[in-house]
Design an enzyme around this catalytic site. Sequence first.
Site, PDB file in Angstrom:
ATOM      1  N   GLN A 128      -2.367 -44.217 -85.256  1.00  0.00           N
ATOM      2  CA  GLN A 128      -3.160 -42.981 -85.316  1.00  0.00           C
ATOM      3  C   GLN A 128      -4.440 -43.206 -86.106  1.00  0.00           C
ATOM      4  O   GLN A 128      -4.393 -43.558 -87.289  1.00  0.00           O
ATOM      5  CB  GLN A 128      -2.328 -41.876 -85.969  1.00  0.00           C
ATOM      6  CG  GLN A 128      -3.107 -40.588 -86.230  1.00  0.00           C
ATOM      7  CD  GLN A 128      -2.228 -39.486 -86.805  1.00  0.00           C
ATOM      8  OE1 GLN A 128      -1.408 -38.913 -86.104  1.00  0.00           O
ATOM      9  NE2 GLN A 128      -2.385 -39.199 -88.088  1.00  0.00           N
ATOM     10  N   TYR A 130      -6.977 -41.260 -87.608  1.00  0.00           N
ATOM     11  CA  TYR A 130      -7.475 -39.980 -88.111  1.00  0.00           C
ATOM     12  C   TYR A 130      -8.255 -40.173 -89.407  1.00  0.00           C
ATOM     13  O   TYR A 130      -9.467 -40.054 -89.450  1.00  0.00           O
ATOM     14  CB  TYR A 130      -6.307 -39.011 -88.342  1.00  0.00           C
ATOM     15  CG  TYR A 130      -5.942 -38.149 -87.148  1.00  0.00           C
ATOM     16  CD1 TYR A 130      -6.083 -38.607 -85.842  1.00  0.00           C
ATOM     17  CD2 TYR A 130      -5.420 -36.881 -87.326  1.00  0.00           C
ATOM     18  CE1 TYR A 130      -5.744 -37.827 -84.752  1.00  0.00           C
ATOM     19  CE2 TYR A 130      -5.073 -36.081 -86.239  1.00  0.00           C
ATOM     20  CZ  TYR A 130      -5.236 -36.560 -84.961  1.00  0.00           C
ATOM     21  OH  TYR A 130      -4.885 -35.769 -83.899  1.00  0.00           O
ATOM     22  N   GLU A 246       3.203 -33.137 -86.069  1.00  0.00           N
ATOM     23  CA  GLU A 246       3.431 -34.065 -87.171  1.00  0.00           C
ATOM     24  C   GLU A 246       4.044 -33.350 -88.367  1.00  0.00           C
ATOM     25  O   GLU A 246       4.940 -33.870 -89.027  1.00  0.00           O
ATOM     26  CB  GLU A 246       2.121 -34.748 -87.572  1.00  0.00           C
ATOM     27  CG  GLU A 246       2.306 -35.778 -88.680  1.00  0.00           C
ATOM     28  CD  GLU A 246       1.034 -36.543 -88.990  1.00  0.00           C
ATOM     29  OE1 GLU A 246       1.125 -37.558 -89.688  1.00  0.00           O
ATOM     30  OE2 GLU A 246      -0.046 -36.124 -88.520  1.00  0.00           O
ATOM     31  N   GLU A 389      -2.109 -29.876-101.196  1.00  0.00           N
ATOM     32  CA  GLU A 389      -3.190 -28.914-101.398  1.00  0.00           C
ATOM     33  C   GLU A 389      -3.639 -28.307-100.067  1.00  0.00           C
ATOM     34  O   GLU A 389      -3.902 -27.102 -99.966  1.00  0.00           O
ATOM     35  CB  GLU A 389      -4.375 -29.598-102.097  1.00  0.00           C
ATOM     36  CG  GLU A 389      -4.107 -29.997-103.548  1.00  0.00           C
ATOM     37  CD  GLU A 389      -3.251 -31.249-103.679  1.00  0.00           C
ATOM     38  OE1 GLU A 389      -2.787 -31.524-104.796  1.00  0.00           O
ATOM     39  OE2 GLU A 389      -3.042 -31.952-102.654  1.00  0.00           O
TER      40      GLU A 389
END
Length: 402
Positions: A128, A130, A246, A389
């Site tokens: 992935q 990202y 995910e 967060e």
Amino acid sequence: MDIDFTPQDEAFREEVRAFLDDKLSDRLRDGARRTPGVFVEPDIGLEWQRILNEKGWLASHWPEEDGGTGWTPVQRYIFEKECALAGAPGLSVLGLKLIGPVLCEFGTPEQKERFLPRILSGEDYWCQGYSEPGSGSDLASLKTRAVREGDEYRVDGSKIWTTHAHYANWMFCLVRTDSETSQQKGISFLLIPMEQDGISVTPIVTLAGDHEVNQVFLEDARSDASNLVGEEGQGWTIAKFLLENERGGSAHAPRLLADIAKLRRRLDEEPSGTNGALGQDPVWTRDLAKLKLKAEALEFTELRILAELAKGRRPGPQTSLVKLVAANLRQDVDTFAMNLAGPDGLQLPAQRPLYGNEAPEPVGTVDDQLAAGRYLNSRAWTIFGGSDEVQKNIIAKTVLRL
């Protein structure tokens, strides 16, 4: 909400148990048990994947018309729970639960025909693309650039924390195709072959000594224009769909509860040094009971989401709640195990894998040998897939309306 299993669900659970007893070998169980990281090595994971694929029990998150199992959400949960209880290896989610559902939802017929069968067979192994240096939690600020040149894209940039990129032959990647529009609108979703001169992979070894993640450099890398998923500028929409899978597409509680049950058995076997086993010590048993109650509460939350999915609804922001709770609970369980291991838990062998003929001998038990590695690896749970967060911000905005 009615959480009782139907007779059909009970029959399915018995079928799964019988299958696991027959097909899940001691070698696979032992390899999974002795893996301190999040992902098992491909030799273990792909062997188990092939067994499940032969049975037709692999793509539980795909539509049936695209090769999925046709299971209900409850059946998916039962399967994951029984696999956790049996000690089955965890499958790599990157192909099966991330890019697979994306292609089922957004891919062209040609893309589905080309990629989906190879995901199931394990011929294509995915990573992935990202996060980037400086663009992790703030994913919309990514800078990797893809420029259309005739029938292909030229890609330049860098991706980081790329799990199993050193094994992958394909990457699904967020790239910037338009720098003139807003950050989100200029992002596209591109599939990129890894085996080319324009791509290099640099390993990142974790504090635990595991090589799971990498930094990937793309310098004049190439990908055919037919590998664009959706339209240019649709990448952010596709990325959000993938992140829902995910963060909430897996059942976390079953494996947590299975690990807690193992800790309970160890408490009953471990001498306290004073009188009887640690399982008779009220402090140890209290702390483990707290973890079990939290895991059971998480399981009920996941079951509520399944009830919504069964009605045809999207999981939505509840996935952020599940990710937040599961990540912190994972860390708490591994901290408990580290404390239970005591001084024997300080060992941190550099060899990998920790199973097979070349595995180092443990000091104390196998669980002691794994304790530090699992403790250190689980620090990443509150970061990957969206940090704590980020999850709290999503919950505040979409659930609490703050």
